[in-house]
Design an enzyme around this catalytic site. Structure first.
Site, short mmCIF file in Angstrom:
data_model
loop_
_atom_site.label_atom_id
_atom_site.label_comp_id
_atom_site.label_asym_id
_atom_site.label_seq_id
_atom_site.Cartn_x
_atom_site.Cartn_y
_atom_site.Cartn_z
CG ASN A 87 -0.36 -0.19 2.51
OD1 ASN A 87 0.78 -0.66 2.62
ND2 ASN A 87 -1.07 0.17 3.56
CD GLU A 117 7.63 0.68 10.56
OE1 GLU A 117 8.84 0.76 10.28
OE2 GLU A 117 6.78 0.18 9.83
CB CYS A 165 -2.52 -0.97 8.40
SG CYS A 165 -1.22 0.26 8.65
CD GLU A 197 1.88 -0.74 10.45
OE1 GLU A 197 0.76 -1.12 10.87
OE2 GLU A 197 2.08 -0.35 9.30
#
Length: 519
Positions: free
Chosen positions: A182, A493, A313, A279
């Site tokens: 994505n 992150e 997400c 993640e």
């Protein structure tokens, strides 16, 4: 509509990558010719490798961009060895020296912003407007961690008798990054920037669905003065990822993707006692109270569901709206959703491009069909869409969908759809909505819209999610950590804390007197 000429921005090799018989970027014209693997400082062609190739398609048109060959054990080993050699040189540099290279890489990205963004659109299907922002985020991430690389330090602890101890923050070694489809270019930067800032090197594997742009980042680091092998790119699917996770010279694995795959990667890494950053997915709640600024809440709900065709997400796909304002909310959300311009993602006016692949489009459409079957009311969208331009007739488009009359037990409310589908639920009280919002095995993100500042902080405190928003949604500045609770992942992150996930701490005790021995 033709995009601006890019020829003057490209090296000869990149011209071949972008163009085959044409000198402008527009949907349906680009063909990928150059190799997409990169190690030892250059692209690596796998024509000599006997392995099955898979087609890579352009989402906007459905046509084949290139054939992708997966890296096997020999190729993965070559890339890891390249990274190991670079690590020896890179890890010895001072933080300021590493920062110079990273800032030069960021400068090159800024100069080539349009070129990278256009190729990302062809690769992924999102609108050119969003792709530019993704490239900006990648650049900003590298700039941010360039600054962090100069601040890496330890602690001095004074002990009795003049003795003391100190700590050193040291790199891990060769890190592996495994990206999702994505945000192909942005994720490559989000994973590589903190890794190399800490003195590590990296082998990065993009998603086989979107393999095109990660190699550009590897080339840019090389052009910026990084040692050969600092960032290497290997292409492939599950088998290639498994080879990377099991490789004895790999020190860490960072993965972005689905929960099931994340669990497999965690298991594989555990066999070598390798730390992981995961993640993973989300089914995030967005709570809109009756006292909220309704205009901003509607904008937030749209951004929480339809950014990147809903393929995000952290999207707030469970939209809880207090009952008293539900009719007004739905009326305006439906009106604006119907007005979203779908079409050629390389056109400036497009706000929603194509979903990433035909199988994914069919999966998302299947969720809408299931929602209808379970009693949800489709207020708009959820249908296949064919743009008027004939070259886009085989692209992977659908109309953004708003579902009403949703209940907590519906599949569309419980499972991550990863498409442009908003599920709206009503609620009455704060306690009720908190209980329902937290009733999920996932905990990536959450948001609340309210004018009551006490309520806002109280609700956020009680939401079981790692990335939370008050009166906004899907804002991800690189200075701020991003990651989830529960099954949505491990580690973070971005932000200063990420340094801890790409480094290790060494403690040193220094005796200034005689040894006090019991023997």
């Amino acid at each position: 509509m033709k995009m601006p000429l890019l020829t003057n921005l490209l090296t000869p090799g990149l011209r071949a990558l972008h163009f085959s018989g044409t000198r402008s970027a527009s949907s349906g014209t680009l063909h990928i010719k150059d190799a997409l693997n990169f190690w030892c400082g250059s692209r690596v062609d796998l024509k000599y490798v006997k392995s099955k190739s898979e087609p890579v398609c352009e989402p906007a048109t459905g046509r084949v961009l290139c054939q992708l060959q997966a890296c096997g054990a020999a190729e993965v080993d070559a890339a890891v060895k390249s990274a190991s050699a670079a690590f020896t040189e890179w890890s010895r540099l001072a933080g300021m020296e590493r920062a110079r290279v990273m800032l030069e890489a960021a400068r090159i990205i800024e100069k080539r912003r349009e070129e990278i963004a256009e190729l990302e659109v062809v690769n992924n299907g999102k609108s050119i407007t969003e792709a530019r922002l993704d490239v900006d985020s990648a650049r900003q991430c590298i700039e941010y961690f360039a600054g962090q690389s100069t601040t890496l330090s330890g602690q001095h602890v004074q002990l009795s008798g003049g003795s003391f101890a100190y700590t050193r923050r040291e790199p891990l070694g060769v890190c592996v990054g495994i990206g999702a489809w994505n945000y192909p270019f942005q994720i490559a930067a989000w994973k590589s920037a903190p890794a190399i800032a800490c003195g590590n090197s990296m082998v990065f594997k993009p998603s086989p669905v979107t393999p095109v742009t990660a190699v550009l980042l590897a080339e840019i680091y090389s052009q910026a003065g990084a040692p050969e092998g600092l960032l290497n790119v290997v292409q492939g699917g599950e088998e290639t990822g498994s080879l990377l996770c099991h490789h004895p010279s790999v020190a860490k694995v960072s993965f972005t993707g689905s929960v099931p795959t994340g669990k497999k990667i965690m298991e594989m890494a555990s066999r070598g006692v390798k730390p992981v950053t995961l993640e993973l997915g989300g089914k995030s709640p967005l709570i809109i109270f009756e006292d909220s600024d309704l205009e901003n809440a509607i904008r937030g709900a749209l951004m929480a569901n339809f950014l990147s065709q809903g393929q995000v997400c952290s999207n707030g796909t469970r939209v809880f709206v207090q009952r008293s304002i539900l009719p007004r909310f739905l009326e305006e959300v439906v009106r604006r959703t119907k007005a979203i311009q779908i079409g050629d993602p390389l056109l400036e006016e497009t706000r929603m491009g194509a979903l990433v692949s035909k199988p994914h489009l069919e999966k998302v459409m299947g969720y809408v069909k299931q929602a209808k079957k379970e009693g949800a009311n489709v207020l708009c969208g959820g249908e296949p869409f064919t743009p008027t331009d004939p070259k886009l007739k085989d692209g992977y488009y659908m109309t953004p969908c708003v579902l009403d009359s949703c209940t907590d037990d519906m599949t569309c409310v419980k499972e991550e759809i990863f498409g442009p589908v908003m599920s709206v639920l009503s609620f009455d009280t704060e306690d009720e909505v908190l209980r329902r919002a937290n009733d999920s095995p996932l905990g990536l993100a959450a948001g609340v819209f309210t004018k009551d500042v006490k309520r806002a902080h109280r609700v956020i405190e009680n939401l079981q999610a790692g990335s939370c928003f008050i009166n906004n949604y899907n804002i991800t500045p690189v200075e701020v950590p991003f990651g989830g609770y529960k099954a949505s992942g491990i580690g973070r992150e971005n932000g200063q804390v990420t340094i801890e996930f790409y480094s290790q701490l060494k403690t040193v005790f220094v005796e200034m007197g005689d040894v006090d021995s019991l023997f």
